[in-house]
Design a protein around this motif. Sequence first.
Motif, PDB file in Angstrom:
ATOM      1  N   ARG A   1      34.021 -30.438 -41.898  1.00  0.00           N
ATOM      2  CA  ARG A   1      34.547 -30.756 -40.566  1.00  0.00           C
ATOM      3  C   ARG A   1      33.619 -30.259 -39.464  1.00  0.00           C
ATOM      4  O   ARG A   1      32.994 -29.214 -39.604  1.00  0.00           O
ATOM      5  CB  ARG A   1      35.904 -30.090 -40.353  1.00  0.00           C
ATOM      6  N   THR A   2      33.610 -31.014 -38.371  1.00  0.00           N
ATOM      7  CA  THR A   2      32.862 -30.608 -37.184  1.00  0.00           C
ATOM      8  C   THR A   2      33.412 -31.348 -35.972  1.00  0.00           C
ATOM      9  O   THR A   2      33.883 -32.481 -36.107  1.00  0.00           O
ATOM     10  CB  THR A   2      31.350 -30.893 -37.337  1.00  0.00           C
TER      11      THR A   2
ATOM     12  N   GLU B   1      38.267 -34.447 -34.119  1.00  0.00           N
ATOM     13  CA  GLU B   1      37.236 -33.876 -34.973  1.00  0.00           C
ATOM     14  C   GLU B   1      36.596 -34.989 -35.784  1.00  0.00           C
ATOM     15  O   GLU B   1      37.111 -36.107 -35.839  1.00  0.00           O
ATOM     16  CB  GLU B   1      37.795 -32.808 -35.915  1.00  0.00           C
TER      17      GLU B   1
ATOM     18  N   GLY C   1      27.486 -26.737 -45.672  1.00  0.00           N
ATOM     19  CA  GLY C   1      28.213 -26.435 -44.433  1.00  0.00           C
ATOM     20  C   GLY C   1      27.491 -25.377 -43.618  1.00  0.00           C
ATOM     21  O   GLY C   1      27.305 -25.522 -42.405  1.00  0.00           O
TER      22      GLY C   1
ATOM     23  N   VAL D   1      28.460 -26.874 -40.098  1.00  0.00           N
ATOM     24  CA  VAL D   1      29.764 -27.526 -40.141  1.00  0.00           C
ATOM     25  C   VAL D   1      30.679 -26.698 -41.046  1.00  0.00           C
ATOM     26  O   VAL D   1      30.209 -25.865 -41.820  1.00  0.00           O
ATOM     27  CB  VAL D   1      29.666 -28.992 -40.641  1.00  0.00           C
TER      28      VAL D   1
ATOM     29  N   LYS E   1      26.380 -34.100 -35.810  1.00  0.00           N
ATOM     30  CA  LYS E   1      26.280 -33.215 -36.984  1.00  0.00           C
ATOM     31  C   LYS E   1      26.884 -33.898 -38.204  1.00  0.00           C
ATOM     32  O   LYS E   1      26.319 -33.845 -39.299  1.00  0.00           O
ATOM     33  CB  LYS E   1      26.977 -31.879 -36.732  1.00  0.00           C
ATOM     34  N   ALA E   2      28.032 -34.517 -38.018  1.00  0.00           N
ATOM     35  CA  ALA E   2      28.688 -35.219 -39.126  1.00  0.00           C
ATOM     36  C   ALA E   2      27.776 -36.321 -39.664  1.00  0.00           C
ATOM     37  O   ALA E   2      27.617 -36.467 -40.877  1.00  0.00           O
ATOM     38  CB  ALA E   2      30.027 -35.798 -38.668  1.00  0.00           C
TER      39      ALA E   2
END
Length: 114
Positions: free
Chosen positions: A39-40, A69, A96, A101, A45-46
């Motif tokens: 998650r981010t 999110e 991560g 993230v 970033k994702a």
Amino acid sequence: MSVIEILMSGATADVDVLRSLDKHGDDFSIARDVDFVLRTPIKEKAETVIGFINDYQYGLARLEQPENEYRVLVTITMPIQQHVILSVSGFMSCLGALFGVEYDGWGCPVKRRD
């Protein structure tokens, strides 16, 4: 939290999931789709994580966007014996940490022998 602390905490959580699945009669040696979640709040970033995972074929990563999110859902078809799932989950924890993230664990359906 250091990477070592993240890995130790994750291993404890992973074993808890395995115990829960075991109570439902799961046969850990049966391969099934396992979903790992990162998650981010930052879309870029994702997308970077998705590109990395898909480019190097670590799994099949896709983007979901529930409530404020961005969630990277990585699906890998695999058995979930403890040594296998902890290794892959640990790798996701490291990803991560490397990409900044949050790794939020894994889930899968219960599989039983017929």
